[in-house]
Enzyme design. Structure first.
Site, short mmCIF file in Angstrom:
data_model
loop_
_atom_site.label_atom_id
_atom_site.label_comp_id
_atom_site.label_asym_id
_atom_site.label_seq_id
_atom_site.Cartn_x
_atom_site.Cartn_y
_atom_site.Cartn_z
N ARG A 69 0.75 -1.28 -0.11
CA ARG A 69 -0.08 -0.09 -0.12
C ARG A 69 0.96 1.18 0.00
NH1 ARG A 69 -2.76 -3.85 1.89
NH2 ARG A 69 -0.80 -4.39 2.71
N THR A 70 1.73 1.33 0.70
CA THR A 70 2.54 2.62 1.03
C THR A 70 3.25 2.98 -0.20
OG1 THR A 70 2.85 1.92 3.56
CG2 THR A 70 4.08 3.83 2.42
N LYS A 109 26.23 -4.08 -1.85
CA LYS A 109 27.63 -4.36 -2.04
C LYS A 109 28.56 -3.47 -0.88
CE LYS A 109 27.24 -3.61 -6.93
NZ LYS A 109 27.34 -2.56 -7.96
N ARG A 120 11.34 3.80 3.15
CA ARG A 120 10.86 2.92 4.11
C ARG A 120 12.52 2.03 4.61
NH1 ARG A 120 5.71 -1.31 4.43
NH2 ARG A 120 5.15 0.77 5.07
N HIS A 154 5.29 5.99 11.53
CA HIS A 154 4.71 5.83 10.18
C HIS A 154 3.90 6.78 9.80
CE1 HIS A 154 3.37 3.98 6.30
NE2 HIS A 154 3.18 2.51 6.67
N1 CP Z 1 0.03 0.20 5.79
C1 CP Z 1 1.02 -0.26 5.33
O1 CP Z 1 2.18 0.44 5.73
O2 CP Z 1 0.93 -1.10 4.38
P1 CP Z 1 2.14 -1.65 3.46
O3 CP Z 1 3.25 -2.51 4.32
O4 CP Z 1 1.59 -2.74 2.61
O5 CP Z 1 2.97 -0.66 2.87
#
Ligand code: CP
Length: 313
Positions: A51-52, A80, A101, A129
Site C-alpha cells: 500500500r505505502t 555491496k 521505508r 509511520h
Molecule cells: N499499511 C502499510 O504500511 O502497508 P504496506 O506495508 O503494504 O505498505
C-alpha cells in the site's frame, strides 16, 4: 534552507494536521492535477510494502511527477556495502524528494539530516509511520465527522506496531480516550505510555479482547502481529493468534463504530468482518492516495491555496 522532510508525526501541530486533512479532501475531489509536473519522486523501499509504496507512486503519477526507485535493497549497491548516507546522497542527485521505508528506527531522521532534498518517512522499523497516520486521521475524520473526544481502541501488536505509535502522538490535540488491548508480550511500550501521561492523554490497558471490552469503541484499530520484528520466533508462535476479530463480536457495538486496520492482515481480522458495514479498512487504504498526494505537495512547498487554485484548471 528550510528542511521540509516528514520524519515523525510529532512534527505536526494541530493546525498543520487539520490543514493537511483539508488538502487531502481537495485531492479526493480531484485526484488528477499536474502540480508536480517535471518533478521526480524516488521511492526507496528497504523493507516490503504494498500500500505505502504503490499509493505514494500513484500519488506522484496523478500529480504529474515521474517515479524512480527500488523495492528490494538486494538489487542495489547497498548489497555491496554502500552506506545509507551515500545512497541518499546519490539519489538526491536524481530526484526532488525521497520516500523511504527502512528497517532501522531513526533511519528516516538520519536521511533527512544528510539529504539536500526532502525525505518522507514511509516507516522506520517499529518507530514511526507518519503518512499512515495522516490517512488514518483522514479516515477517522471522514467517518466520525470529528477527531475530538473519541474512544479509540488499539488492538494487537502495540509493541512493534509503528502505526499505533504515530497515532498516539497525532491524537494528542484531540482529547481521545485510548484503550490499549494487547497480550503482555506486546504491550504498549513504556515510552508511549509516558508520552500519554505527559500530554494528558487518557488510556486504559486490557489483555482481554471480547464484545464487552469493545462495546464503547468509536474506532477499533486492529493490527497485525509483526513476525519480522521478533528475535524469538517461538514467542511469535505463542502470540500470533491471540486476538481475532469476528463478525459476531460486533453485534452490540456503537452504530458509528468503524474498524480500521493499516493492513496487511494475517490472522487477526476474520474475513466475515469484510461484509459488515462497520469494516472500513479497504476505504482507509484508498484514503492513503489523497493523504499522500497532500504530503508530496506539502514537502515540495505547494500550499493548500495553490491546490485549490488548481481546482478550476
Ligand atoms: N499499511 C502499510 O504500511 O502497508 P504496506 O506495508 O503494504 O505498505
Amino acid at each position: 534552507m528550510e528542511n521540509r522532510s516528514l520524519v515523525s508525526i510529532a512534527q505536526y501541530t494541530r493546525e498543520k494536521i487539520l490543514y493537511m486533512l483539508d488538502m487531502a479532501k481537495e485531492f479526493e475531489k480531484k485526484p488528477n492535477r499536474k502540480l508536480l509536473e517535471g518533478r521526480v519522486v524516488a521511492t526507496l523501499f528497504f523493507e516490503p510494502s504494498t500500500r505505502t509504496r504503490l499509493s505514494f507512486e500513484t500519488a506522484a503519477n496523478r500529480l504529474g511527477a515521474r517515479v524512480i526507485g527500488f523495492t528490494d535493497p538486494k538489487v542495489t549497491s547497498s548489497s555491496k556495502g554502500e552506506t545509507l548516507k551515500d545512497t541518499i546522497l546519490m539519489v538526491s542527485n536524481y530526484a526532488d524528494i525521497i520516500v523511504m521505508r527502512h528497517y532501522l528506527e531513526g533511519a528516516a531522521r538520519y536521511a533527512s539530516e544528510v539529504a539536500p532534498i526532502p525525505i518522507v518517512n514511509a516507516g522506520d522499523g517499529a518507530n514511526q509511520h507518519p503518512s499512515q497516520t495522516m490517512l488514518d486521521l483522514y479516515s477517522i475524520y471522514k467517518t466520525q465527522g470529528t477527531l475530538e473526544n473519541l474512544n479509540i481502541y488499539l488492538v494487537g501488536d502495540l509493541k512493534y506496531g509503528r502505526t499505533v505509535h504515530s497515532m498516539i502522538q497525532a491524537m494528542r490535540f484531540f482529547n481521545p480516550t485510548f484503550h490499549f488491548i494487547a497480550p503482555d508480550e506486546l504491550r504498549m511500550p513504556e515510552e508511549y505510555k509516558q508520552y500519554c501521561e505527559e500530554n494528558h492523554i487518557k488510556y486504559i490497558e486490557h489483555t482481554e479482547f471480547n464484545e464487552d471490552v469493545i462495546a464503547d469503541a468509536d474506532i477499533l484499530y486492529m493490527t497485525r502481529v509483526q513476525r519480522e520484528r521478533f528475535t524469538d520466533l517461538m514467542e511469535y508462535e505463542r502470540v500470533k493468534n491471540v486476538y481475532i476479530l469476528k463478525n459476531d463480536m460486533l453485534k452490540n457495538t456503537r452504530p458509528n463504530l468503524k474498524i480500521l486496520h493499516p493492513l496487511p492482515r494475517v490472522h487477526e481480522l476474520a474475513y466475515d468482518v469484510d461484509e459488515n458495514p462497520k469494516a472500513y479498512y479497504f476505504q482507509q487504504a484508498k484514503n492513503g492516495l489523497y493523504a499522500r498526494e497532500a504530503i508530496l505537495c506539502d514537502v515540495l512547498g505547494i500550499s493548500l491555496d495553490e491546490v485549490r487554485a488548481d481546482e478550476n484548471k
